[in-house]
Design an enzyme around this catalytic site. Structure first.
Site, PDB file in Angstrom:
ATOM      1  N   LYS A  14       0.603  -1.157   0.091  1.00 37.30           N
ATOM      2  CA  LYS A  14      -0.018  -0.119  -0.225  1.00 37.30           C
ATOM      3  C   LYS A  14       0.858   1.380   0.090  1.00 37.30           C
ATOM      4  CE  LYS A  14      -2.123  -1.206   4.079  1.00 37.30           C
ATOM      5  NZ  LYS A  14      -1.642  -2.573   4.295  1.00 37.30           N
ATOM      6  N   ARG A  89      -9.440   0.616   9.223  1.00 39.99           N
ATOM      7  CA  ARG A  89      -8.939  -0.799   9.682  1.00 39.99           C
ATOM      8  C   ARG A  89      -9.961  -1.756  10.497  1.00 39.99           C
ATOM      9  NH1 ARG A  89      -2.823  -0.157   9.038  1.00 39.99           N
ATOM     10  NH2 ARG A  89      -2.036  -1.983   8.857  1.00 39.99           N
ATOM     11  N   ARG A 128      11.686  -6.720   4.685  1.00 42.65           N
ATOM     12  CA  ARG A 128      11.659  -5.205   4.889  1.00 42.65           C
ATOM     13  C   ARG A 128      12.375  -5.063   6.273  1.00 42.65           C
ATOM     14  NH1 ARG A 128       5.664  -2.537   4.515  1.00 42.65           N
ATOM     15  NH2 ARG A 128       5.415  -2.974   6.715  1.00 42.65           N
ATOM     16  N   ARG A 134      11.700  -1.212  11.372  1.00 40.35           N
ATOM     17  CA  ARG A 134      10.459  -1.408  12.074  1.00 40.35           C
ATOM     18  C   ARG A 134      10.533  -2.486  12.894  1.00 40.35           C
ATOM     19  NH1 ARG A 134       5.387  -0.199   8.073  1.00 40.35           N
ATOM     20  NH2 ARG A 134       4.570  -1.486   9.642  1.00 40.35           N
ATOM     21  N   ARG A 146      -0.314  -9.218  13.346  1.00 39.94           N
ATOM     22  CA  ARG A 146      -0.976  -8.425  12.705  1.00 39.94           C
ATOM     23  C   ARG A 146      -1.990  -8.916  11.705  1.00 39.94           C
ATOM     24  NH1 ARG A 146       4.651  -6.005  11.175  1.00 39.94           N
ATOM     25  NH2 ARG A 146       3.715  -4.827   9.540  1.00 39.94           N
TER      26      ARG A 146
HETATM   27  P1  ADP Z   1       1.197  -2.523   7.908  1.00 41.85           P
HETATM   28  O1  ADP Z   1       0.236  -2.464   6.919  1.00 41.85           O
HETATM   29  O2  ADP Z   1       2.624  -3.132   7.252  1.00 41.85           O
HETATM   30  O3  ADP Z   1       1.092  -3.330   9.168  1.00 41.85           O
HETATM   31  P2  ADP Z   1       1.167   0.405   8.855  1.00 41.85           P
HETATM   32  O4  ADP Z   1       2.163   1.253   8.818  1.00 41.85           O
HETATM   33  O5  ADP Z   1       0.140   0.478   8.155  1.00 41.85           O
HETATM   34  O6  ADP Z   1       1.982  -1.219   8.460  1.00 41.85           O
HETATM   35  O7  ADP Z   1       0.754  -0.169  10.236  1.00 41.85           O
HETATM   36  C1  ADP Z   1       1.594  -0.382  11.232  1.00 41.85           C
HETATM   37  C2  ADP Z   1       0.795  -0.276  12.622  1.00 41.85           C
HETATM   38  O8  ADP Z   1       0.526   0.879  13.027  1.00 41.85           O
HETATM   39  C3  ADP Z   1      -0.243  -1.373  12.673  1.00 41.85           C
HETATM   40  O9  ADP Z   1       0.081  -2.634  13.055  1.00 41.85           O
HETATM   41  C4  ADP Z   1      -1.176  -0.772  14.030  1.00 41.85           C
HETATM   42  O10 ADP Z   1      -0.389  -1.029  15.195  1.00 41.85           O
HETATM   43  C5  ADP Z   1      -1.050   0.696  13.724  1.00 41.85           C
HETATM   44  N1  ADP Z   1      -2.075   1.377  12.863  1.00 41.85           N
HETATM   45  C6  ADP Z   1      -1.804   1.677  11.336  1.00 41.85           C
HETATM   46  N2  ADP Z   1      -3.145   2.221  11.219  1.00 41.85           N
HETATM   47  C7  ADP Z   1      -3.907   1.840  12.175  1.00 41.85           C
HETATM   48  C8  ADP Z   1      -5.223   1.902  12.238  1.00 41.85           C
HETATM   49  N3  ADP Z   1      -6.154   2.440  11.092  1.00 41.85           N
HETATM   50  N4  ADP Z   1      -6.082   1.729  13.138  1.00 41.85           N
HETATM   51  C9  ADP Z   1      -5.165   1.289  14.284  1.00 41.85           C
HETATM   52  N5  ADP Z   1      -4.040   0.847  14.202  1.00 41.85           N
HETATM   53  C10 ADP Z   1      -3.230   1.381  13.024  1.00 41.85           C
END
Ligand code: ADP
Length: 191
Positions: A14, A89, A128, A134, A146
């Site tokens: 994404k 999400r 990654r 990260r 996750r």
């Molecule tokens: P990925 O899609 O690889 O998990 P992101 O950068 O989108 O990476 O998200 C990393 C973390 O940030 C998630 O595992 C969560 O803990 C938090 N996070 C991101 N977006 C949301 C959301 N919309 N609601 C709740 N937590 C979120």
């Protein structure tokens, strides 16, 4: 104004695709993950709170996430459209986003999902993690958590947006350029 939700499992690409699409379609890219990481770097109260969840591979609570997202949108009043990446999400987040946009006489134009197989994605994330720094990408257990969060809380959004006739998906396996092309075909068809 077009507002796109970029949808997909962790590691589906994404963020990578958003970088291309935001320029191509002049959209404001809002990645909740990036905003949380920015806050963690700056050691803000929001960052400290988010970190306790992110480090475990859990979602940050809805209330906090929704408030943050809305304020980011409000900070971009002249935007010609948003590209939401990693938000919504959960069903609550999706409902809040619909209500928020409606209050501005606006709406989600479409949700586009990047599809990819779990095992390929777990490998991608571990790769990654070697360079991204990260912490949530460096531990297979956190990654699996996750996916569990995704399956339980995020996957139901597909039906939510299908119910609104706003869900499309593209194959997320291929070169970055190929996938940008697939996404572009969907976005072009919306205009
Ligand atoms: P990925 O899609 O690889 O998990 P992101 O950068 O989108 O990476 O998200 C990393 C973390 O940030 C998630 O595992 C969560 O803990 C938090 N996070 C991101 N977006 C949301 C959301 N919309 N609601 C709740 N937590 C979120």
């Amino acid at each position: 104004m077009i507002n796109i939700v970029l949808f997909g499992k962790p590691g589906a690409g994404k963020g990578t695709q958003a970088e291309f699409l935001k320029t191509k379609y002049n959209l404001t890219h809002l990645s909740t993950g990036d905003i949380f990481r920015y806050n963690i770097k700056g050691n803000t109260d929001l960052g400290k709170l988010a970190k306790t969840f992110m480090d475990k591979g859990e979602l940050v609570p809805d209330e906090v996430t929704i408030k943050m997202l809305e304020s980011e949108c409000n900070n971009n009043p002249d935007s010609s459209g948003f590209l939401f990446d990693g938000f919504p999400r959960t069903i609550s987040q999706a409902e809040a986003l619909d209500a928020f946009l409606e209050s501005k006489n606006d709406t989600i134009t479409a949700t586009v999902a990047l599809e990819a197989d779990d095992e390929i994605l777990v490998k991608r994330l571990l790769e990654r993690g070697k360079t991204s720094g990260r912490p949530d990408d460096q531990d297979e257990e956190k990654i699996r958590n996750r996916y569990q969060e995704y399956n339980e809380k995020t996957a139901p959004l597909m039906d939510y947006y299908k119910g609104q006739n706003k869900f499309q998906s593209v194959n997320g396996i291929g070169s970055i350029a190929e996938i940008t092309e697939r996404l572009s075909m969907v976005i072009n068809s919306l205009k």
